[in-house]
Design an enzyme around this catalytic site. Structure first.
Site, mmCIF file in Angstrom:
data_model
loop_
_atom_site.group_PDB
_atom_site.id
_atom_site.type_symbol
_atom_site.label_atom_id
_atom_site.label_comp_id
_atom_site.label_asym_id
_atom_site.label_seq_id
_atom_site.Cartn_x
_atom_site.Cartn_y
_atom_site.Cartn_z
ATOM 1 N N ASP A 52 4.937 6.676 -15.577
ATOM 2 C CA ASP A 52 5.935 6.984 -14.551
ATOM 3 C C ASP A 52 6.691 5.724 -14.140
ATOM 4 O OD1 ASP A 52 6.848 9.046 -12.310
ATOM 5 O OD2 ASP A 52 6.495 7.114 -11.337
ATOM 6 N N TYR A 57 12.956 0.307 -10.232
ATOM 7 C CA TYR A 57 11.828 -0.610 -10.340
ATOM 8 C C TYR A 57 12.244 -1.821 -11.177
ATOM 9 C CZ TYR A 57 9.152 3.541 -8.919
ATOM 10 O OH TYR A 57 8.685 4.656 -8.263
ATOM 11 N N TYR A 220 1.623 9.688 -5.444
ATOM 12 C CA TYR A 220 1.799 8.233 -5.580
ATOM 13 C C TYR A 220 1.176 7.511 -4.391
ATOM 14 C CZ TYR A 220 6.031 7.926 -2.473
ATOM 15 O OH TYR A 220 6.926 7.949 -1.420
ATOM 16 N N ARG A 225 -1.099 1.028 -2.151
ATOM 17 C CA ARG A 225 -0.630 -0.243 -2.719
ATOM 18 C C ARG A 225 -1.781 -1.256 -2.868
ATOM 19 N NH1 ARG A 225 5.102 0.668 -1.580
ATOM 20 N NH2 ARG A 225 5.098 2.912 -1.288
ATOM 21 N N LYS A 231 -10.012 -5.155 -1.830
ATOM 22 C CA LYS A 231 -9.906 -6.580 -2.132
ATOM 23 C C LYS A 231 -9.028 -7.339 -1.138
ATOM 24 C CE LYS A 231 -6.229 -6.267 -5.648
ATOM 25 N NZ LYS A 231 -5.918 -6.534 -7.070
ATOM 26 N N GLY A 294 -1.042 2.211 -10.496
ATOM 27 C CA GLY A 294 -0.364 1.051 -11.056
ATOM 28 C C GLY A 294 -1.355 0.025 -11.575
#
Length: 328
Positions: A52, A57, A220, A225, A231, A294
């Site tokens: 995708d 982007y 999505y 993100r 982390k 991602g």
């Protein structure tokens, strides 16, 4: 890997679909070309067949990277999902709906939502060139454009379907009202929307409608993100031009930390990372067809794909939902 039919379309997509926003670089602190291509290859090697992307982007870079990565691959075994409707190069001549100012090399670039028929056709031709292909598997309107009637945009998509330049048509970031209006003109394959453990608003109205009308949901930002990977509560550092410096501010850090601490033992019992557990949970929720994940390097891509190897019992799912209820 699981493969799922997308709504009423002929497409079967991998349940984990590669999300190519970050490899575009802009808003993400840059990118490394070879790492990005390696991430795409690793995704495919681990069963991810769906990619995708969008022209916005990296201002075309993400699409170009996918095009380069697929050279020599069997095109029929990979589904390319891209978008249209965000214009940054001034070609809209002031038409459309102003969205926001993006930045590139310190320069502000006005971005417009523009979904007029002539722009849809123009953008598809540009995407086909960047992607090095002669058809797009799923073409999606990136954001609603209040300046263009929805039926005009849907008619443009219908024309592209008839021409064979796209195999299926969808939308992104559409509200229930928008989907209902669009559906009067075109049987949409899907709606791509934000959905995560921290953002479940679509469960109230959109999911019941899409489930009833066999419209796929492409989720999505399931990891918000990267926030739900845990982390960023450890030692991960963000570059100054990474949009997540501001994005993460919408969440209560103490509640997120508590949630991740509660989920950590379950992840460990599955010999999985928190990110993998979150992705797998997302893939199992009602109405969710595929989950975008991602990755900026091969290791991340392989890890995302392996999330589908996790098995979650009803008791374990109930435990997760009890912990999510504490976020309220």
């Amino acid at each position: 890997m699981e493969y799922r039919k997308l709504g009423q379309s002929p497409l079967e997509l991998s349940a984990i679909t590669y999300g190519a926003f970050a490899i575009g670089g802009n808003m993400w602190g840059g990118n490394e070309r070879q790492d990005s291509i390696a991430a795409i290859h690793a995704s495919i090697d681990h069963g991810v067949t769906s990619l995708d992307t969008a022209p916005f982007y990296g201002f075309g870079l993400s699409e170009e990277l996918i095009g380069d990565a697929l050279v020599g691959k069997d095109r029929t075994k990979v589904q390319i999902l891209t978008k249209f409707g965000l214009v940054w190069d001034g070609s809209n001549e002031g038409k459309g709906e102003y969205f926001f100012d993006a930045e590139e090399n310190g320069k502000k670039i006005p971005v417009y939502k523009y979904a007029a028929k002539q722009n849809v056709i123009k953008e598809v031709e540009e995407s086909l060139k960047r992607l090095k292909t002669d058809y797009i598997d799923l073409l999606q309107l990136h954001w609603p454009d209040a300046s263009t009637p929805i039926d005009e945009t849907m008619e443009a998509l219908s024309s592209l379907l008839q021409q064979g330049k796209i195999r299926a048509a969808g939308v992104s970031n559409y509200s229930l009202a928008d989907v209902e209006t669009a559906y009067k003109t075109l049987n949409l394959a899907s709606n791509q929307v934000s959905y995560s453990m921290l953002n479940r608003s679509i469960e109230q109205d959109l999911v019941p409608y899409t489930t009833a009308h066999n419209i796929g949901i492409i989720a999505y930002s399931p990891l918000e993100r990267g926030l739900l990977s845990g982390k960023y509560f450890a030692d991960a550092k963000l570059k100054s031009d990474d949009h997540r410096n501001g994005y993460f501010g919408q969440f209560n850090p103490e509640k997120v930390k508590a949630l991740l601490a509660a989920l950590q033992p379950l992840a460990e019992s599955k010999k999985a990372s928190l990110a993998q557990l979150v992705l797998r949970w997302t893939s199992l929720q009602r109405g969710i067809t595929v989950v975008l994940a991602g990755a900026r390097n091969a290791d991340q891509a392989a890890s995302n794909a392996r999330a589908m190897d996790i098995s979650l019992s009803n008791d374990e799912l109930q435990f997760i939902h009890k912990e999510l209820a504490k976020l309220q």
